[in-house]
Write a protein that holds these residues in place. Sequence first.
Motif, PDB file in Angstrom:
ATOM      1  N   ALA B  85      -9.097   7.264   5.192  1.00 36.20           N
ATOM      2  CA  ALA B  85      -9.917   7.157   6.610  1.00 36.20           C
ATOM      3  C   ALA B  85      -8.861   6.861   7.910  1.00 36.20           C
ATOM      4  O   ALA B  85      -9.056   7.361   8.834  1.00 36.20           O
ATOM      5  CB  ALA B  85     -10.854   5.853   6.403  1.00 36.20           C
ATOM      6  N   GLU B  86      -7.714   6.171   7.565  1.00 38.64           N
ATOM      7  CA  GLU B  86      -6.620   5.822   8.465  1.00 38.64           C
ATOM      8  C   GLU B  86      -6.059   7.235   8.919  1.00 38.64           C
ATOM      9  O   GLU B  86      -5.737   7.502   9.996  1.00 38.64           O
ATOM     10  CB  GLU B  86      -5.853   4.765   8.178  1.00 38.64           C
ATOM     11  CG  GLU B  86      -6.517   3.354   8.072  1.00 38.64           C
ATOM     12  CD  GLU B  86      -6.292   2.702   9.553  1.00 38.64           C
ATOM     13  OE1 GLU B  86      -5.451   3.137  10.115  1.00 38.64           O
ATOM     14  OE2 GLU B  86      -7.434   2.094   9.832  1.00 38.64           O
ATOM     15  N   PRO B  95       2.274  11.841  11.690  1.00 38.72           N
ATOM     16  CA  PRO B  95       3.786  11.308  12.016  1.00 38.72           C
ATOM     17  C   PRO B  95       4.220  10.157  10.754  1.00 38.72           C
ATOM     18  O   PRO B  95       3.364   9.321  10.254  1.00 38.72           O
ATOM     19  CB  PRO B  95       3.686  10.331  13.265  1.00 38.72           C
ATOM     20  CG  PRO B  95       2.397  10.846  13.848  1.00 38.72           C
ATOM     21  CD  PRO B  95       1.351  11.229  12.711  1.00 38.72           C
ATOM     22  N   PRO B  96       5.317  10.363  10.437  1.00 43.03           N
ATOM     23  CA  PRO B  96       6.018   9.753   9.200  1.00 43.03           C
ATOM     24  C   PRO B  96       5.725   8.282   9.315  1.00 43.03           C
ATOM     25  O   PRO B  96       5.049   7.413   8.301  1.00 43.03           O
ATOM     26  CB  PRO B  96       7.485   9.908   8.965  1.00 43.03           C
ATOM     27  CG  PRO B  96       7.502  11.324   9.685  1.00 43.03           C
ATOM     28  CD  PRO B  96       6.514  11.275  10.729  1.00 43.03           C
ATOM     29  N   ARG B  97       5.998   7.637  10.416  1.00 39.71           N
ATOM     30  CA  ARG B  97       5.723   6.211  10.712  1.00 39.71           C
ATOM     31  C   ARG B  97       4.422   5.553  10.437  1.00 39.71           C
ATOM     32  O   ARG B  97       3.840   4.799   9.701  1.00 39.71           O
ATOM     33  CB  ARG B  97       6.498   5.638  11.986  1.00 39.71           C
ATOM     34  CG  ARG B  97       6.526   4.163  12.539  1.00 39.71           C
ATOM     35  CD  ARG B  97       6.968   4.000  13.636  1.00 39.71           C
ATOM     36  NE  ARG B  97       6.865   2.461  14.080  1.00 39.71           N
ATOM     37  CZ  ARG B  97       6.064   1.439  14.130  1.00 39.71           C
ATOM     38  NH1 ARG B  97       4.703   1.879  13.930  1.00 39.71           N
ATOM     39  NH2 ARG B  97       6.381   0.405  14.330  1.00 39.71           N
ATOM     40  N   ALA B  98       3.505   6.492  11.117  1.00 34.74           N
ATOM     41  CA  ALA B  98       1.982   6.232  11.175  1.00 34.74           C
ATOM     42  C   ALA B  98       1.400   6.265   9.687  1.00 34.74           C
ATOM     43  O   ALA B  98       0.913   5.520   9.094  1.00 34.74           O
ATOM     44  CB  ALA B  98       1.385   6.920  11.996  1.00 34.74           C
ATOM     45  N   ALA B  99       1.833   7.208   8.970  1.00 34.09           N
ATOM     46  CA  ALA B  99       1.504   7.584   7.670  1.00 34.09           C
ATOM     47  C   ALA B  99       1.734   6.370   6.863  1.00 34.09           C
ATOM     48  O   ALA B  99       0.936   5.981   5.895  1.00 34.09           O
ATOM     49  CB  ALA B  99       2.021   8.938   6.969  1.00 34.09           C
ATOM     50  N   ARG B 101       2.767   3.296   7.601  1.00 34.21           N
ATOM     51  CA  ARG B 101       2.132   1.896   8.082  1.00 34.21           C
ATOM     52  C   ARG B 101       0.632   2.026   7.843  1.00 34.21           C
ATOM     53  O   ARG B 101       0.169   0.852   7.434  1.00 34.21           O
ATOM     54  CB  ARG B 101       2.203   1.986   9.739  1.00 34.21           C
ATOM     55  CG  ARG B 101       1.667   0.763  10.346  1.00 34.21           C
ATOM     56  CD  ARG B 101       1.599   0.674  12.064  1.00 34.21           C
ATOM     57  NE  ARG B 101       1.548  -0.588  12.353  1.00 34.21           N
ATOM     58  CZ  ARG B 101       0.231  -1.171  12.508  1.00 34.21           C
ATOM     59  NH1 ARG B 101      -0.648  -0.518  12.047  1.00 34.21           N
ATOM     60  NH2 ARG B 101       0.197  -2.384  12.980  1.00 34.21           N
ATOM     61  N   ALA B 102      -0.154   3.196   7.872  1.00 37.43           N
ATOM     62  CA  ALA B 102      -1.380   3.024   7.589  1.00 37.43           C
ATOM     63  C   ALA B 102      -1.529   2.831   5.974  1.00 37.43           C
ATOM     64  O   ALA B 102      -2.599   1.963   5.686  1.00 37.43           O
ATOM     65  CB  ALA B 102      -2.082   4.788   7.682  1.00 37.43           C
ATOM     66  N   PHE B 103      -0.659   3.010   5.092  1.00 39.11           N
ATOM     67  CA  PHE B 103      -0.838   2.470   3.663  1.00 39.11           C
ATOM     68  C   PHE B 103      -0.553   1.247   3.631  1.00 39.11           C
ATOM     69  O   PHE B 103      -1.306   0.321   3.126  1.00 39.11           O
ATOM     70  CB  PHE B 103      -0.011   3.202   2.919  1.00 39.11           C
ATOM     71  CG  PHE B 103      -0.189   2.804   1.351  1.00 39.11           C
ATOM     72  CD1 PHE B 103      -1.015   3.349   0.731  1.00 39.11           C
ATOM     73  CD2 PHE B 103       0.766   1.932   0.779  1.00 39.11           C
ATOM     74  CE1 PHE B 103      -1.422   2.920  -0.739  1.00 39.11           C
ATOM     75  CE2 PHE B 103       0.579   1.397  -0.279  1.00 39.11           C
ATOM     76  CZ  PHE B 103      -0.440   1.989  -1.119  1.00 39.11           C
ATOM     77  N   LEU B 104       0.646   0.513   4.208  1.00 37.54           N
ATOM     78  CA  LEU B 104       1.308  -0.699   3.869  1.00 37.54           C
ATOM     79  C   LEU B 104       0.177  -1.606   4.520  1.00 37.54           C
ATOM     80  O   LEU B 104       0.137  -2.810   3.953  1.00 37.54           O
ATOM     81  CB  LEU B 104       2.518  -0.890   4.476  1.00 37.54           C
ATOM     82  CG  LEU B 104       3.566  -0.012   3.878  1.00 37.54           C
ATOM     83  CD1 LEU B 104       4.797  -0.182   4.410  1.00 37.54           C
ATOM     84  CD2 LEU B 104       3.693  -0.300   2.411  1.00 37.54           C
TER      85      LEU B 104
END
Lengths: 208, 208
Positions: B85-86, B95-99, B101-104
């Motif tokens: 959903a995120e 974007p790699p950072r957001a992907a 972060r969305a998991f962590l």
Amino acid sequence: MAKGRLRHAVPVPKQVDHEQRRRQIADALWRVVGSGGFDAVSLRRVAAAAGISMGLVQHYFGSREQMLGFAMDEVEERVGRRWAAELARLPDPPPPRAAVRAFLVQVLPLDATRRDEAFSLFAFVAEGVRAGPIGDRMRTGMAQLHEFVTAQVGAAGAVPDPGLAATTLIAVADGLAAHLLGGYLDAGQAVRVLDAQLDLVFGPDPGP
Amino acid sequence: MAKGRLRHAVPVPKQVDHEQRRRQIADALWRVVGSGGFDAVSLRRVAAAAGISMGLVQHYFGSREQMLGFAMDEVEERVGRRWAAELARLPDPPPPRAAVRAFLVQVLPLDATRRDEAFSLFAFVAEGVRAGPIGDRMRTGMAQLHEFVTAQVGAAGAVPDPGLAATTLIAVADGLAAHLLGGYLDAGQAVRVLDAQLDLVFGPDPGP
């Protein structure tokens, strides 16, 4: 010969080493924790594991809570002794990076002793989430550790927010401890990650 | 009226929603874990907590191990759904950072749901240290996560050793999760620490 017989015939009051007895009970407690988790800990089970009567366990510990408190003291003392031994090998005063590293490697499960301790510390976290006194002690201990690491990071002067860097460093160490316990990492990888984070926070290791 | 009476008189095969029943059992399992830890989990106790017969629990799960495996699926699915959903809210490709972060942030216990999940994930680590299949699943899951994070860190190109940075980042997240559970940190502090580490690994957040 007669003297020797006499000596053996007279009942000598047995010198009970109370500290040794407490440690015997604490060791039995760790074995119970290791095989069945913290939830398996009861005065009865620990007595059985120590091979002594439940009455004797109760002589030393009035409650499960008291026994867990003593077990926490034991872990803290062991970690503290090893840390002091490491610090004694460093120049006086110890360089900030080395002082912090000397502590953090004590809580990584890099050998059998530290593995048992790390397992128990995670169990204390879980216990502390539910119960009162253990949780309070964990929080006090963590606040003291954070204060110490923050002061050392501040003294090194390499990062703008020592408090944030200290929180990160302690989180890295405890995360690595969990990952070592779970078998996701080996000791070499964990130490490399810890050292890399120490480099970020304190600047590179100047070496011996 | 006659038709209505007839309809009620004829025993209609009850539509049992098997998935719903499994989830009901899994929810009961979490309540047992929450009050007594993983060691308290048995088919009997979970049946009692779910208010159903032990025979019915056994109809769905042949063993404690199977039940724990299903509970792990549940946690993984929930985390996966929230992550998806995120990701759906991010540009494509994310974007790699957001992907990452969305998991962590899904594994940080920042609300009641994630707190229950984090508590259970630590319990799975503890269970996995002792038992076989759960430990294997944890290690496989961790290896996949590490591979994903390493690829994203590599794509961002901001650090020389993406694998080491990925291990560190996952350790930070799990360490923060433990510290949130133990009450050493609040949610705001944990997110600040995670974001600071993401900044180190990916470069500063470019913002929305």
